[in-house]
Write a protein that holds these residues in place. Structure first.
Motif, PDB file in Angstrom:
ATOM      1  N   CYS A 134       0.771  -1.147  -0.061  1.00  0.00           N
ATOM      2  CA  CYS A 134       0.087   0.106  -0.139  1.00  0.00           C
ATOM      3  C   CYS A 134       0.800   1.072  -0.032  1.00  0.00           C
ATOM      4  O   CYS A 134       1.848   1.306   0.846  1.00  0.00           O
ATOM      5  CB  CYS A 134      -0.955  -0.064   1.281  1.00  0.00           C
ATOM      6  SG  CYS A 134      -1.589   1.599   1.787  1.00  0.00           S
ATOM      7  N   CYS A 137       0.916   3.280   3.182  1.00  0.00           N
ATOM      8  CA  CYS A 137       1.778   2.418   4.307  1.00  0.00           C
ATOM      9  C   CYS A 137       3.070   2.499   4.057  1.00  0.00           C
ATOM     10  O   CYS A 137       3.850   2.667   4.986  1.00  0.00           O
ATOM     11  CB  CYS A 137       1.282   0.818   4.190  1.00  0.00           C
ATOM     12  SG  CYS A 137      -0.311   0.370   4.876  1.00  0.00           S
ATOM     13  N   CYS A 162      -5.866  -1.841   1.247  1.00  0.00           N
ATOM     14  CA  CYS A 162      -5.418  -1.737   2.359  1.00  0.00           C
ATOM     15  C   CYS A 162      -6.486  -1.642   3.606  1.00  0.00           C
ATOM     16  O   CYS A 162      -7.118  -0.374   3.180  1.00  0.00           O
ATOM     17  CB  CYS A 162      -4.262  -0.615   2.404  1.00  0.00           C
ATOM     18  SG  CYS A 162      -3.876  -0.427   4.076  1.00  0.00           S
ATOM     19  N   LYS A 164      -6.269  -0.332   6.483  1.00  0.00           N
ATOM     20  CA  LYS A 164      -5.946   0.859   7.092  1.00  0.00           C
ATOM     21  C   LYS A 164      -6.197   2.074   6.302  1.00  0.00           C
ATOM     22  O   LYS A 164      -6.893   2.832   7.031  1.00  0.00           O
ATOM     23  CB  LYS A 164      -4.416   0.835   7.545  1.00  0.00           C
ATOM     24  CG  LYS A 164      -4.204   1.538   8.569  1.00  0.00           C
ATOM     25  CD  LYS A 164      -2.719   1.559   9.157  1.00  0.00           C
ATOM     26  CE  LYS A 164      -2.066   2.168   9.806  1.00  0.00           C
ATOM     27  NZ  LYS A 164      -0.544   2.062  10.140  1.00  0.00           N
ATOM     28  N   HIS A 165      -5.832   2.029   5.151  1.00  0.00           N
ATOM     29  CA  HIS A 165      -5.882   3.483   4.395  1.00  0.00           C
ATOM     30  C   HIS A 165      -7.100   3.420   3.201  1.00  0.00           C
ATOM     31  O   HIS A 165      -7.316   4.104   2.819  1.00  0.00           O
ATOM     32  CB  HIS A 165      -4.440   3.629   3.443  1.00  0.00           C
ATOM     33  CG  HIS A 165      -3.417   3.917   4.329  1.00  0.00           C
ATOM     34  ND1 HIS A 165      -2.480   2.863   4.852  1.00  0.00           N
ATOM     35  CD2 HIS A 165      -3.350   4.890   5.412  1.00  0.00           C
ATOM     36  CE1 HIS A 165      -1.454   3.194   5.740  1.00  0.00           C
ATOM     37  NE2 HIS A 165      -2.017   4.695   5.974  1.00  0.00           N
TER      38      HIS A 165
END
Ligand SMILES: [Zn+2]
Ligand SMILES: [Zn+2]
Length: 637
Positions: A134, A137, A162, A164-165
């Motif tokens: 990512c 990341c 991802c 998280k993102h």
């Protein structure tokens, strides 16, 4: 410390969730050593693809060879924190999970472990062929650690974004290719050309939410210690019962397929490459998922389990909490693991008491539908069809019974008459022998189908051999090998044995025999005519003279004529002595020699005692031939 470890003075410390491959790539970049050198030290071999994949090989070897004090010295640490192993074993029973974990830390070649993990049964590649990352990341990693690396949660099957993102993952450069780019050791964000053009794994979809959910839950599996449910499928099924996705205790695959479509949407499913339908029917993996007969050690592909879970639960955590009874979904039946030989004592009596209401009997025993049906079938119990059912089925009842007796596949019957599996079971329970008859006929029908296929193939391909069936009709071949071997073998002519070649004899024995016989006759005639001192005509002496002593002895049966001639010409020693003496006496004729024992002995070349034995013969001959005899000799008397 092992002696080899001295060759590797430094090895980078792994970042959190960094893949083994990524640590290796960084060690190459940082040390400036050749890849082969580091690989050779770490794994004892020279192929770095062994380190690719979500579960790399040579973990035991790496743990043994990293410098002292390195975190990787513990193989268990590598497997648990730097591979995707926990994700693949989440739904497996704890004992299997522990056993596979131990094996993964102990062996270098993990192809068998990949099989045991069921990675080959994934509908999409269980180990994505490219390394994914990512970009956001990566940027963060550079800030925090000063370098970028590949993370294991991005290398899972079914993870395209991802978590998280909330953005799509990338896996290479549009110009140079995908990681590992032309097998170069590169960290994410680097490539071989100057104009790095990040290449996304998939085009960004309109609705990212389903993929984000999948990525988040996949990461949850990756970082957990496995499910707390003994048999997760039973737990999911119970939740489905509650949601009305079952009928009579049986899961309805159509409803699950609909639920998955609704939850994830066709766009996400297409990007994942997973089908929930095959034509008008639910995909086979969905139909098999809740089949108790297909119990795998490791469970089903985690990505499929996640899809099914997602259609029923808010999250995996929600599913795990269900066990404690705090979840939103209440379980109507205890989460007992399926016992295939569970007995229900007194079930027949209870059946009558409950007026043949199966649901009531199930409640009475707290048994599952499957257990009850198995037990009723085993006891050959009759459960009459309710009048309501009779009315509902009407005229098709007899047709269904006839089809069942004829062994028609139940799936086909269900589709033809629009019945569900439960109805078929009820029809069977109404006439307990029906199930057995159907099974027998179905077996015969299957066998006949395969036989027809094989016969047709042989007709179309004359000269076909068993191997052709194996490659062209693998299904039929497997069936034949298992259930119909004798018939199968009879379809192929037994291999003709090559006729023994008529070898021309290396020797013309007949002619040889004839020639040697003639030679023998000639020799003996010559010898008799020559009037030389007679020689003893023993068998050996004759054969020696013919030069075939050993040849004759080895092949007596090849010399019939010679054997016959020999038997005529061979003489005994006594006959020979007589012949020799006769010849010797004849030598006196026409001379003035006087015959004495000594003189005769010398001419006849025989010892005196042999001549002594024949003195009557000598006396007789001297008289006949008028030969003077020494008065002192024994012949004179
Ligand atoms: Zn990210
Ligand atoms: Zn490039």
């Amino acid at each position: 410390m092992p002696s080899d470890a001295r060759q590797l003075p430094s090895f980078p410390a792994p970042a959190p969730d960094e893949t083994v491959y990524s640590v290796f790539v960084r060690s190459v970049i940082r040390s400036g050593l050749l890849e082969e050198v580091i690989l050779r030290v770490l794994t004892g071999q020279r192929f770095k693809y062994a380190l690719n994949g979500s579960i790399p090989g040579y973990i035991a070897s790496i743990a043994y060879h990293v410098p002292s004090g390195h975190l990787f010295q513990d193989p268990g640490y590598i497997v648990a924190n730097h591979t995707c192993f926990p994700y693949f074993t989440f739904f497996a029973p704890a004992s299997v999970r522990h056993e596979l974990f131990k094996k993964t830390t102990e062996v270098d070649h993990i192809s068998t472990i990949r099989l045991s993990l069921g990675l080959t049964r994934y509908p999409i590649p269980a180990q994505p062929p490219t390394h994914r990352y990512c970009p956001q990341c990566t940027a963060q990693q550079k800030q925090v650690y000063g370098f970028s690396f590949f993370q294991r949660q991005h290398q899972l099957p079914g993870v395209l974004v991802c978590a998280k993102h909330k953005s799509v993952l990338y896996h290479g450069c549009a110009i140079c290719g995908t990681y590992p780019i032309r097998r170069h050791a590169l960290i994410p964000g680097c490539c071989l050309c100057e104009n790095y053009a990040p290449l996304p794994v998939v085009p960004a979809p309109e609705n990212l939410e389903p993929l984000i959910w999948l990525a988040r839950e996949s990461e949850y599996l990756l970082k957990s210690n496995g499910t707390i449910h003994g048999t997760p499928r039973v737990a999911i099924k119970n939740a489905m019962l509650d949601k009305g996705m079952c009928k009579g205790g049986l899961v309805l695959p159509e409803k699950i397929a609909d639920a998955i479509d609704e939850r994830f949407g066709m766009e996400a499913l297409q990007l994942l490459g997973i089908n929930t339908w095959q034509g008008a029917r639910p995909a086979s993996w969905l139909r098999r998922l809740f089949d108790v007969k297909q119990r795998d050690l490791v469970g089903k592909p985690a990505v499929l389990m996640l899809l099914v879970l997602g259609s029923v639960f808010r999250s995996v955590k929600n599913f795990e909490e269900l066990h404690e009874g705090t979840g939103t979904v209440s379980a109507p039946v205890a989460h007992a693991p399926v016992k295939l030989n569970e007995r229900l004592p007194g079930v027949l009596q209870v059946l009558v008491e409950k007026d043949f209401k199966l649901q009531n009997v199930m409640d009475h025993f707290h048994a599952s539908y499957g257990t009850l049906i198995r037990e009723l079938r085993r006891l050959k119990a009759t459960v009459p069809l309710s009048p309501k059912m009779h009315k509902k089925l009407g005229p098709i009842l007899e047709q269904v019974r006839a089809d069942l007796r004829a062994g028609k596949p139940k799936n086909a019957i269900m589709r033809q008459y629009g019945l569900c599996e439960e109805t078929i079971i009820l029809i069977e329970l109404d006439q307990p022998d029906l199930n057995g008859v159907h099974r027998e006929s179905a077996r015969a029908a299957t066998r006949d189908n395969h036989r027809r296929a094989v016969t047709k193939f042989i007709q179309e391909n004359p000269g076909a051999v068993r191997c052709d069936i194996m490659t062209r009709l693998p299904g039929s071949y497997d069936f034949m090998a298992r259930c119909d071997r004798e018939w199968f073998l009879k379809q192929f002519p037994t291999r003709k044995k090559a006729a023994a070649r008529q070898r021309t004899p290396r020797c013309d024995w007949e002619g040889f025999d004839r020639d040697k016989t003639e030679e023998l006759e000639r020799q003996t005639v010559e010898q008799c005519a020559a009037n030389d001192c007679p020689v003893y005509l023993s068998k050996n002496a004759l054969l020696k003279k013919l030069g075939i002593q050993s040849r004759y002895r080895m092949n007596v049966d090849k010399f019939p004529k010679l054997s016959e001639a020999l038997s005529r010409h061979v003489e005994t020693y006594d006959e020979f002595v007589v012949r020799r003496i006769t010849w010797a006496i004849k030598q006196y004729v026409g001379t003035d020699m006087i015959l004495s024992m000594n003189g005769l002995r010398r001419i006849a070349r025989l010892p005196a005692h042999l001549i002594q034995e024949k003195k009557m013969l000598v006396a007789k001959m001297t008289i006949e031939l008028d030969i003077p005899v020494d008065f002192n000799s024994c012949f004179a008397k």
